[in-house]
Design a protein around this motif. Sequence first.
Motif, PDB file in Angstrom:
ATOM      1  N   GLU A  34       0.854  -1.186   0.000  1.00 37.24           N
ATOM      2  CA  GLU A  34       0.000   0.000   0.000  1.00 37.24           C
ATOM      3  C   GLU A  34       0.895   1.244   0.000  1.00 37.24           C
ATOM      4  OE1 GLU A  34      -3.147   0.123  -0.365  1.00 37.24           O
ATOM      5  OE2 GLU A  34      -3.841  -1.909   0.131  1.00 37.24           O
ATOM      6  N   GLU A  35       0.480   2.262  -0.721  1.00 33.76           N
ATOM      7  CA  GLU A  35       1.254   3.503  -0.723  1.00 33.76           C
ATOM      8  C   GLU A  35       1.390   4.038   0.696  1.00 33.76           C
ATOM      9  OE1 GLU A  35       1.046   8.101  -2.359  1.00 33.76           O
ATOM     10  OE2 GLU A  35      -0.286   6.591  -3.240  1.00 33.76           O
ATOM     11  N   PRO A  36       2.602   4.242   1.162  1.00 35.70           N
ATOM     12  CA  PRO A  36       2.781   4.806   2.514  1.00 35.70           C
ATOM     13  C   PRO A  36       2.437   6.297   2.513  1.00 35.70           C
ATOM     14  CG  PRO A  36       4.900   4.552   1.431  1.00 35.70           C
ATOM     15  CD  PRO A  36       3.879   3.964   0.485  1.00 35.70           C
ATOM     16  N   GLU A  37       2.593   6.911   3.631  1.00 31.10           N
ATOM     17  CA  GLU A  37       2.352   8.356   3.715  1.00 31.10           C
ATOM     18  C   GLU A  37       3.425   9.075   2.906  1.00 31.10           C
ATOM     19  OE1 GLU A  37       1.085  11.750   3.746  1.00 31.10           O
ATOM     20  OE2 GLU A  37      -0.166  10.261   4.780  1.00 31.10           O
ATOM     21  N   THR A  38       3.041   9.701   1.802  1.00 28.38           N
ATOM     22  CA  THR A  38       4.016  10.344   0.928  1.00 28.38           C
ATOM     23  C   THR A  38       3.748  11.832   0.716  1.00 28.38           C
ATOM     24  OG1 THR A  38       2.691   9.586  -0.958  1.00 28.38           O
ATOM     25  CG2 THR A  38       4.591   8.237  -0.339  1.00 28.38           C
ATOM     26  N   THR A  39       2.823  12.391   1.521  1.00 30.64           N
ATOM     27  CA  THR A  39       2.543  13.828   1.383  1.00 30.64           C
ATOM     28  C   THR A  39       3.822  14.636   1.567  1.00 30.64           C
ATOM     29  OG1 THR A  39       0.294  13.510   2.222  1.00 30.64           O
ATOM     30  CG2 THR A  39       1.206  15.755   2.277  1.00 30.64           C
TER      31      THR A  39
END
Length: 284
Positions: free
Chosen positions: A276-281
């Motif tokens: 799953e895409e991790p937190e990439t903000t």
Amino acid sequence: MKWLNFEIDGQLHCGLLENEQIVPVAAGCLSRTFPQSMEKKTAVGSGDHIAISDVVIRQPVIRPGKILGIGLNYAAHVAESVSFIKNDAPQVQKWFNKQVTAANGPGGAIHVPKVSDQLDYEAELVVVIGKHGRHVPADRAMEIVAGFTCGCDCSVRDWQKASPTMIMGKGFDTHAPFGPYLVTPDEVGDLASLSIRGYVNDELRQEAVLGDMIFSVAEQIAHLTAAFTLEPGDVVFTGTPAGVGAGHTPPKWLKAGDRVRVEIEKVGTLENPVIEEPETTRLG
């Protein structure tokens, strides 16, 4: 020869792979300027051999100048693609670009995007450009090729369908894994007879020979360089055989926990986990 970029103790190096041992050639990595030793066929400044198990292998070009991909380049894939793209038999090569931030290496995690669950795989031969080329005739195209490697053209199908250029669905971060190493053309020989296979969790999904391409590698290079210059370090994804996730009923989308493997005869094996895409903000 097999060239690779590798990381050890947090530092990037390039080297030659010989019998599962790495012969370091230089500090720093293969990039848009390939070492002169690639042409001389010898390693210069070689140090001690390093076991491949002791390093982290990175993609053959860490940050390519361009990542280009051809669509609909195997007839069987054209036939299966009606569900996710306008799939008239191509009379002219259909190209798109993947963003350079999509570049990813062997073992690197492929992200299931936060904004979609329609993540697909495409096993492909990847060509790495080694010299500048403009208006290159097909019969001289291999003169500008540094080598070949394996790649997976990850595609977010709903985003791909939403954009006529396909750029948004093809350019997500992490979605251009390629590697593990760069195999020079003299070692690969005739591409046409080589097998390509794509697996998800050890299940064979895609299988063909490279000679099944509608447009050959040489024809692709000739076409691209008719419009713009190809430069050292540019990366070209050459199309995928049938068997992609969107071609199944129901579709077989990639999900977290899957593993994708691309195998190409004489070229190598690329394997990547899916998460799953991790937190990439990020702002700034």
